[in-house]
Design an enzyme around this catalytic site. Structure first.
Site, PDB file in Angstrom:
ATOM      1  CG  ASP A   1      34.707  37.315  38.535  1.00  0.00           C
ATOM      2  OD1 ASP A   1      35.660  36.529  38.778  1.00  0.00           O
ATOM      3  OD2 ASP A   1      34.868  38.483  38.173  1.00  0.00           O
TER       4      ASP A   1
ATOM      5  CE  LYS B   1      37.760  38.781  40.832  1.00  0.00           C
ATOM      6  NZ  LYS B   1      38.678  38.963  39.725  1.00  0.00           N
TER       7      LYS B   1
ATOM      8  CG  ASN C   1      34.436  40.693  42.012  1.00  0.00           C
ATOM      9  OD1 ASN C   1      34.944  41.787  41.813  1.00  0.00           O
ATOM     10  ND2 ASN C   1      34.442  39.717  41.117  1.00  0.00           N
TER      11      ASN C   1
ATOM     12  CG  ASP D   1      33.041  42.928  38.359  1.00  0.00           C
ATOM     13  OD1 ASP D   1      32.341  42.981  37.328  1.00  0.00           O
ATOM     14  OD2 ASP D   1      34.286  42.895  38.327  1.00  0.00           O
TER      15      ASP D   1
ATOM     16  CB  THR E   1      39.408  34.815  39.145  1.00  0.00           C
ATOM     17  OG1 THR E   1      38.585  35.958  38.900  1.00  0.00           O
ATOM     18  CG2 THR E   1      40.777  35.240  39.593  1.00  0.00           C
TER      19      THR E   1
HETATM   20  N1  LIG Z   1      29.358  50.031  44.487  1.00  0.00           N
HETATM   21  C1  LIG Z   1      30.604  50.328  44.826  1.00  0.00           C
HETATM   22  N2  LIG Z   1      30.868  51.018  45.949  1.00  0.00           N
HETATM   23  C2  LIG Z   1      32.128  51.293  46.302  1.00  0.00           C
HETATM   24  N3  LIG Z   1      33.209  50.951  45.590  1.00  0.00           N
HETATM   25  C3  LIG Z   1      33.020  50.284  44.460  1.00  0.00           C
HETATM   26  C4  LIG Z   1      31.719  49.927  44.006  1.00  0.00           C
HETATM   27  N4  LIG Z   1      31.837  49.241  42.854  1.00  0.00           N
HETATM   28  C5  LIG Z   1      33.140  49.153  42.597  1.00  0.00           C
HETATM   29  N5  LIG Z   1      33.878  49.790  43.557  1.00  0.00           N
HETATM   30  C6  LIG Z   1      35.326  49.904  43.644  1.00  0.00           C
HETATM   31  O1  LIG Z   1      35.849  50.078  42.338  1.00  0.00           O
HETATM   32  C7  LIG Z   1      36.742  49.024  42.006  1.00  0.00           C
HETATM   33  C8  LIG Z   1      36.605  48.680  40.547  1.00  0.00           C
HETATM   34  O2  LIG Z   1      35.299  48.164  40.347  1.00  0.00           O
HETATM   35  P1  LIG Z   1      34.926  47.382  39.037  1.00  0.00           P
HETATM   36  O3  LIG Z   1      33.669  46.649  39.292  1.00  0.00           O
HETATM   37  O4  LIG Z   1      34.972  48.257  37.849  1.00  0.00           O
HETATM   38  O5  LIG Z   1      36.225  46.586  38.960  1.00  0.00           O
HETATM   39  P2  LIG Z   1      36.618  45.196  38.536  1.00  0.00           P
HETATM   40  O6  LIG Z   1      36.272  44.280  39.679  1.00  0.00           O
HETATM   41  O7  LIG Z   1      38.010  45.201  38.051  1.00  0.00           O
HETATM   42  O8  LIG Z   1      35.583  45.018  37.393  1.00  0.00           O
HETATM   43  P3  LIG Z   1      35.758  44.706  35.852  1.00  0.00           P
HETATM   44  O9  LIG Z   1      36.139  43.264  35.858  1.00  0.00           O
HETATM   45  O10 LIG Z   1      34.375  44.990  35.357  1.00  0.00           O
HETATM   46  O11 LIG Z   1      36.784  45.609  35.313  1.00  0.00           O
HETATM   47  C9  LIG Z   1      36.361  47.889  42.939  1.00  0.00           C
HETATM   48  O12 LIG Z   1      37.443  47.073  43.170  1.00  0.00           O
HETATM   49  C10 LIG Z   1      35.915  48.633  44.177  1.00  0.00           C
HETATM   50  O13 LIG Z   1      37.023  48.968  44.964  1.00  0.00           O
END
Ligand SMILES: Nc1ncnc2c1ncn2[C@@H]1O[C@H](COP(=O)(O)OP(=O)(O)OP(=O)(O)O)[C@@H](O)[C@H]1O
Ligand SMILES: Nc1nc2c(ncn2[C@@H]2O[C@@H]3COP(=O)(O)O[C@H]3[C@H]2O)c(=O)[nH]1
Ligand SMILES: Nc1nc2c(ncn2[C@@H]2O[C@@H]3COP(=O)(O)O[C@H]3[C@H]2O)c(=O)[nH]1
Length: 676
Positions: free
Chosen positions: A489, A491, A494, A507, A526
């Site tokens: 994944d 991109k 992430n 992620d 994606t």
């Molecule tokens: N370890 C981290 N530190 C800071 N910000 C984070 C961290 N992990 C995630 N985030 C922020 O939270 C947002 C959402 O994270 P998450 O991994 O849930 O989203 P996602 O990429 O849409 O994942 P999913 O596909 O699991 O829903 C990220 O885009 C990022 O901005």
């Protein structure tokens, strides 16, 4: 391959034990006997109420093997006839098969073929459908009327419509174990000829054997064996399943089996001198083997092997087959796990890695602000109440939403893979929690923000910045791929920056432990980033990550990925046309960058840079990286090109602002998350 079925002697209903005075009239299955005064006192019968299936009669897994069909010569190359029938009849036959203890383990495809190949026949009152002691040539399903089971002259019971019978003589190659009569009214049955049944079994049996041989061929240990030997191994293998957490092997126990993992993964642990706890040594996965040591050297297991989530399927060989077929391979004989070294120098207590932050409880955390919103919930910046300098990103996933979208396995995989990774280029996961509404992941907080946000604000990056970001991703991929994990994944969304401007992969929802020689077929990723083999469902492996690396380079340098369209279907069409059809924005993407992108985005996975003999080093050695300070990157002495100001552990200024979450999900109490 075999699966043992044990039959209890009282499995059949024996309510009515009345005796009939009958005279015997011989005939085959389905002969209409004019009188039911047949004498049922049969010679050659099993003891009353008891199904005596000798060991040699025990069923091979999923039906009759190719061997017994060949021996009778019955089932070779006959065409399988099909008879039209209405939906209700098909359902009745299928349900009857699935309700029969001896038939219900057949494959769905076998059941479907049986349903199609049955034809109907009527029996008048007073006739026998099956006669005890005779050879069976049909399998039946009762369709209408009442049938009587008679054994040794006694009525054992009655059957109405929707019962499969006559299967025993056919499955176990023995004579009819009972008679089936039609006492009062005319009846109808569905029938299947024995040779058709055997043909159906053999065809799928051979197919399964071939599938096993193909899998064995992909096992590196068995690579050089002839088809002949592989076929022999495939024939004696047994399939065993172990649920997550089960000890497949316990150190110190005696052992008689050898294992090859056909799906899932296991953890190998060992007790070292002077240590109470077992030490985790390695993870093994599909295509790997274990359990040879006790068979080769001594009787005693030298390590423990534990199934990991969501469970493991192993193909096992007993000691004799192992000795005959595998034990002589030089790889096995010369296997050295480095035990001697490990046992001589057990890690000193002070150097043993302690799980970090394992003392933190969910109640010790306070929410500072929301960092982002993902598909399953929010990511909050949280502060440890007893030490305000300690902050984390707490990913809160709504359990009900996970269950509704059937993502339990992906979430576990994300948890297990992230927990097992300790690389400066991968966001750390320290701990997980659960309550009635959420599962939580306690992550390292990356307060520099998303690469995606910065790209959005700047439009595109120069070579220097792109090289640094891509180099961090290469280090992360190197770490993952050497552990048999694919990411799937990639991109800019992430990729997060830490407070020093170094990039970390986050992620891991689509990542997967795959090993080295296997492929996977789940479509994920994606649209703009998926590789052609994923779209074409040809099976994919870590080569998709190298493809995505090329796409990322393009997006960072040009501001957009090379294949983009208004809807995913169109994007996939563009991807399938290939990278050579792309007009590169020359002022953004120079010649050497273009060359690297094209080498990463080859249609054929085997031609991609990174996937060839030289491995990921080939990418590092490409001209575009000439002079890049890889050592400085790993040592974190190389200055990062993007420096987002982070003014303290609670500074969220590099993230967008989010309002409060008003959507409180309902409780989800099914307990799928028990290991969180
Ligand atoms: N370890 C981290 N530190 C800071 N910000 C984070 C961290 N992990 C995630 N985030 C922020 O939270 C947002 C959402 O994270 P998450 O991994 O849930 O989203 P996602 O990429 O849409 O994942 P999913 O596909 O699991 O829903 C990220 O885009 C990022 O901005
Ligand atoms: N032996 C036995 N067979 C039964 C009983 N009830 C139903 N049957 C069916 O009767 C069938 C007679 O022929 P098979 O031995 O081929 O298979 C047998 C079973 O399908 C029972 O109680 N004992
Ligand atoms: N002793 C030992 N066994 C290992 C190691 N890694 C994997 N194994 C496997 O774990 C198995 C435990 O049972 P066996 O001793 O029969 O065979 C062992 C090996 O196949 C290791 O580092 N040391």
């Amino acid at each position: 391959m075999s699966l043992k079925i044990f039959v209890s002697s009282d499995q059949y209903n024996m309510q009515h034990q009345s005796v009939l005075q009958q005279t015997t009239t011989f005939g085959q299955d389905g002969d209409i006997l004019t009188s039911i005064q047949a004498q049922h006192a049969m010679a050659n019968r099993a003891p009353q109420g008891q199904l005596s299936l000798s060991n040699s009669c025990l069923p091979k897994k999923q039906g009759v093997s190719a061997e017994s069909s060949d021996a009778t010569g019955e089932a070779r190359d006959i065409t399988i006839p099909k008879y039209d029938k209405d939906f209700r009849s098909k359902q009745l036959i299928k349900d009857a098969i699935m309700d029969n203890d001896f038939l219900k383990n057949l494959d769905t495809s076998q059941v479907r073929e049986m349903v199609d190949s049955m034809y109907s026949k009527e029996f008048t009152a007073g006739s026998l459908v099956v006669r005890e002691g005779q050879a069976g040539i049909h399998l039946f399903v009762s369709a209408e009327g009442d049938f009587e089971v008679i054994k040794g002259g006694k009525v054992l019971g009655h059957m109405g419509p929707g019962k499969a019978f006559g299967e025993l003589a056919i499955l176990y190659n023995c004579t009819r174990t009972a008679s089936i009569g039609v006492p009062v009214t005319d009846t109808k049955v569905w029938m299947l000829d024995r040779k058709v049944f055997q043909q159906i079994m053999m065809r799928t049996g051979l197919q399964r054997l071939q599938d096993n041989i193909n899998f064995l061929k992909s096992v590196p240990l068995l690579h050089n064996l002839s088809n002949d030997v592989l076929a022999k191994i495939a024939d004696v293998l047994e399939v065993e399943f172990y649920s997550a957490g089960a000890y497949i092997i316990r150190q110190g126990a005696s052992g008689d089996s050898f294992f090859i993992i056909s799906s899932g993964s296991v953890k190998v642990t060992q007790r070292l001198p002077g240590r109470l706890e077992e030490e985790e040594i390695r993870i093994l996965q599909r295509g790997d083997y274990f359990g040879e040591q006790a068979l080769l050297k001594e009787d005693c297991r030298t390590a423990s092997v534990i199934a990991l989530h969501p469970g493991v399927e192993c193909l096992t060989l007993d000691r004799d087959s192992f000795n005959q077929l595998i034990g002589d391979l030089s790889e096995i004989k010369e296997k050295d796990y480095g035990d001697e070294e490990r046992l001589k120098n057990p890690p000193c207590a002070q150097f043993v890695e302690q799980p970090e932050y394992d003392y933190i409880k969910l109640d010790d955390l306070e929410v500072v602000a929301t960092l982002g919103i993902g598909g399953f919930g929010r990511v909050e910046l949280v502060q440890y109440t007893q030490d305000s300098s300690l902050t984390f990103a707490l990913k809160c996933l709504k359990k009900q939403h996970i269950v509704d979208t059937q993502q339990q396995e992906h979430v576990y995989s994300e948890r297990n893979i992230m927990m097992s990774c300790k690389s400066p280029f991968i966001c750390r996961l320290y701990q997980t929690f659960r309550d009635s509404k959420y599962v939580y992941m306690l992550l390292e907080a990356c307060l520099g923000g998303e690469v995606w946000t910065i790209l959005r604000d700047r439009g595109c990056f120069d070579d220097h910045t792109t090289r640094f970001i891509v180099a961090c991703v290469i280090e992360a991929f190197d770490y993952l791929h050497t552990r048999g994990i694919i990411y799937r994944d990639l991109k800019p969304e992430n990729l997060l920056l830490d407070s020093s401007g170094y990039v970390k992969l986050v992620d891991f929802g689509f990542s997967k432990r795959l090993g080295y020689s296997s492929k996977t077929w789940t479509f994920c990723g994606t649209p703009e980033y998926v590789a052609p083999e994923t779209i074409l469902n040809r099976g994919h492996d870590r080569a998709v990550d190298y493809w995505a690396l090329g796409i990322l380079m393009h997006e960072l340098l040009a501001g957009n990925p090379p294949f983009t369209a208004s809807d995913p279907m169109k994007t996939y069409n563009l991807i399938l046309k290939g990278i050579d059809k792309i007009d590169f924005a020359k002022h953004n993407i120079g010649r050497t960058a273009q060359s690297l992108i094209k080498k990463l985005c080859r249609d054929a996975p085997s031609e991609r840079l990174g996937y060839q003999r030289g491995g990921i080093q080939d990418i590092k050695k490409h001209k575009w990286f000439q002079g890049f300070d890889w050592d400085g990157l790993v040592a974190r002495t190389l200055p990062a090109p993007i420096q987002q100001p982070v003014r303290g552990p609670c500074d969220t200024s590099n993230f967008d602002c989010f309002g409060k979450d008003s959507d409180i999900p309902q409780d989800e109490l099914s307990n799928w998350d028990v290991n969180f």
